[in-house]
Design an enzyme around this catalytic site. Sequence first.
Site, short mmCIF file in Angstrom:
data_model
loop_
_atom_site.label_atom_id
_atom_site.label_comp_id
_atom_site.label_asym_id
_atom_site.label_seq_id
_atom_site.Cartn_x
_atom_site.Cartn_y
_atom_site.Cartn_z
N GLU A 67 1.29 -1.45 -0.14
CA GLU A 67 -0.17 0.05 0.05
C GLU A 67 0.97 1.23 -0.04
OE1 GLU A 67 -3.71 -0.12 2.78
OE2 GLU A 67 -2.76 -2.39 3.31
N ARG A 80 4.23 -12.94 10.63
CA ARG A 80 5.15 -11.77 10.18
C ARG A 80 6.18 -11.70 10.66
NH1 ARG A 80 1.63 -7.68 13.07
NH2 ARG A 80 3.65 -6.30 12.57
N LYS A 129 3.17 0.86 10.07
CA LYS A 129 3.59 1.48 9.52
C LYS A 129 2.25 2.54 10.36
CE LYS A 129 2.62 0.32 5.22
NZ LYS A 129 1.91 0.51 3.95
#
Length: 547
Positions: free
Chosen positions: A36, A263, A273
């Site tokens: 993104e 992750r 983020k």
Amino acid sequence: MKNNNKNINTNFIYKIIEKDMFKNNSLNVKTRFPPEPNGHLHIGHAKSIFINFNISKKYSGKCNLRFDDTNPLKEKKKYINSIKKDIKWLGFKYSKNIKYASNYFEIFYKYAMILIKKGLAYIDKLNKKEIKKYRGNLTKKGKNSPFRNRKIKKNINLFKKMKNGYFEDGSMCLRAKINMKSKIIIMRDPVLYRIIKTKKHHQTKKKWCIYPTYDFAHCISDYIEKITHSICTTEFTDNKILYNWILKNIEVKNKPKQYEFARLNIENNILSKRKIQILIKNNIIKNWSDPRLLTISGLRKRGYTPVSIMNFCNYIGITKKENFIQMSYLEHFIKKDLENKVKRAMAVLNPIKVIIYNLPKNYKKIIKIPNHPKIKKFGTQKIILRKKIYIEKKDFEETSKNKKKLFINGKVKLRYSYFIKAKKIKKNKLNKIEKIYCKYYKKITNKKNKKKKKIAIIHWISIKDSIKTKFKIYKNLFKTKYPEKKKNMIQYIDKNSKKVKIGFSQKDILSKILKNYIQFERIGYFMLNNLKKHKNITFTCITKLKK
């Protein structure tokens, strides 16, 4: 950087792909990296890049770079540029035909309309807070929206009006009609489309005022691009059920399959983020490239190399089990990468003067030493011993009996040179040591057994042959091992995580720099900062050496 697939660790994803290829000889493996553009990439993304691009290479397939640009409120063109820069810097090549989810907006709209016509999606007028309240939680079942059973024809008309800009932001949305009592919360009528008129899209400008959610756009994008293996982190495990539900109900063939891996979590650091944005907003860090962050731009600014990052990603492997990796593993791989690539030199970061009083006033001894203890092709250098030198403050303690330090009547060896014994000190008005007076000895022996004592070796630098140098020293930004788990992470910030020290390095230090890197003996690996921007010589500490 060239990726050598022979050295890449095998993992469960490779086994899945090989099983699929065994079943279908004509299978063309295709993966994607879908960031993104709402921030900079971090080391967790580097792991995803490593996985997806190496899969395509290993199986002679293809990996698409696709920007998941479905939320103009958070996305910026500068993030797209930084992401492309980071991928190239890491050593991976992507196709010139870069993909954007926004390229498929017309197709997304068409499939949304199919779901509405099948009675599987409806226009909801509940606002965000109301939707959340109606959805319930893990212990409380959700309840139906009062707009859930609106007639199909009415839903079609409202959706068209949404597209044509009749309604304001947040006034309504399109939701999937699944099951408000599902045990999996994401299946409780998830939002598929929302209205965003207040911000122009960086690709489509003002053409659209409705935008699909990630969950709706992602699976369809994978289908359009003929992705065979859609690989993501385990936080999207529940999303996989919605992923499959959408593809099943828009009735497409050759559906892509989603597979999850754990992750990346690294102790004393955050990768979120959203949380990095909080740090910037609170002026704790200036930007995404702060060297204390594990963003790719931050690691690059700190001095980490692409090879060290990729070797780290390969070493930690790909599993389904969540765990926290120690920062020392990442530090190990930058040391390993630079160990045989950079020259050695001496510098003193926290200087204290030493007067070797039994040397003549104009004493000058030139000492020839190797630029690297193991690599002859790096050649040699000359260092000069004089009467006045600098040593590190921490290498001296007035009353210490620590054999690793210099103390009054204690002895140490100057690296590549003589032994010295501290005899007396001079203090200033603040009772701080200004000078240490030492006597030199060519040799130190134990009179009883005539064998050499085990004496500490310390680094030093001649005052006359040194140059003032700035050293930037960084530590982990957080004092706690697991800042991601803390409600108020800001209270765990280490205020001493960034220090600037004014010390000294060898006068000819710039001649010893190889590709901007140097190892200062007994201290660590350093990167030379851009001299054009700094009048003085400045080094950034990449990682310290073990003592």
